[in-house]
Scaffold this active site. Structure first.
Site: not given
Ligand code: VGL
Ligand code: ZN
Length: 215
Positions: A11, A109, A154
């Site tokens: 991410d 995802k 994540c």
């Molecule tokens: C994430 C919060 C919400 C992450 C993703 O990538 O850690 N954190 N969505």
């Protein structure tokens, strides 16, 4: 080259970096570290948080609630976040300085509006797999090195799932950054990962070991 090993970049998207809607402190700082590592792996995988606009994790989709509230949805606790990583938006793009040319595979995802997905392998209820396990196993990957955002969400869940799925799992901690909703969240996440069997290595040590062929 690290045979049978994959680098997983979790991410590393604009919304989680400076100027984004859910910035992770220091998120931009890990880009050059990751760029240096990419050439060392036969497989580089990037995950992308990829939410529809009506996603369950957005506070804006729950009138009367605000960011940071914890609600229950389908028996699971759901933290409410600002809108982030909406499919096809700039915020959902990978960081512009990340060397995309060296990414072999992208895993999306959080695409189901009804359920969040912190791990790169499964949604939070483990109802559906993202396909990452199969992609890694088909390519003979036995060891994964995890980097990216966010250490306490994540990255943590991706590392714990990788371990459980039988991969030798390494975390390159300085190539990760966390949200720290509570100030000790990153420290706790590191303890939890270590306790489960995730191993830690610095990028410097890893590069040195690869160049001397000790791994
Ligand atoms: C994430 C919060 C919400 C992450 C993703 O990538 O850690 N954190 N969505
Ligand atoms: Zn998300």
């Amino acid at each position: 080259m690290q045979e049978n090993s994959a680098l997983i970049i979790v991410d590393l998207q604009n919304d989680f970096c400076g100027g984004g809607s859910l910035p992770v402190p220091g998120g931009d700082e890990i880009v050059p570290i990751i760029n240096r590592l990419m050439g060392c792996f036969p497989l580089v995988v990037a995950t992308q948080d990829w939410h529809p606009r009506n996603h369950v994790s957005f506070a804006s989709n729950h009138p009367g609630h605000k960011v940071g509230d914890i609600i229950e949805v389908g028996g699971l606790k759901q933290i409410l976040w600002p809108e982030h990583c909406v499919q096809g938006t700039f915020g959902a793009d990978l960081h512009p300085e990340l060397n995309r040319g060296k990414i072999h595979l992208t895993i999306y995802k959080g695409t189901d509006s009804e359920i969040d997905s912190y791990s790169g392998f499964f949604d939070n209820a483990r109802r559906r797999s993202t396909g990452l396990e199969r992609e890694l196993k088909e390519r003979g990957i036995r060891r994964v090195y995890i980097t990216g955002l966010a250490t306490d969400y994540c990255v943590k869940y991706t590392a714990l799932d990788a371990l459980e799925l039988g991969f030798e799992t390494w975390l390159i901690a300085e190539a990760c950054r966390g949200v720290n909703v509570e100030p000790s969240d990153v420290a706790k996440a590191l303890d939890q990962m270590r306790g489960a069997g995730v191993r830690l290595i610095t990028s410097e040590k890893l590069v040195a070991e690869i160049s001397t062929g000790t791994v």
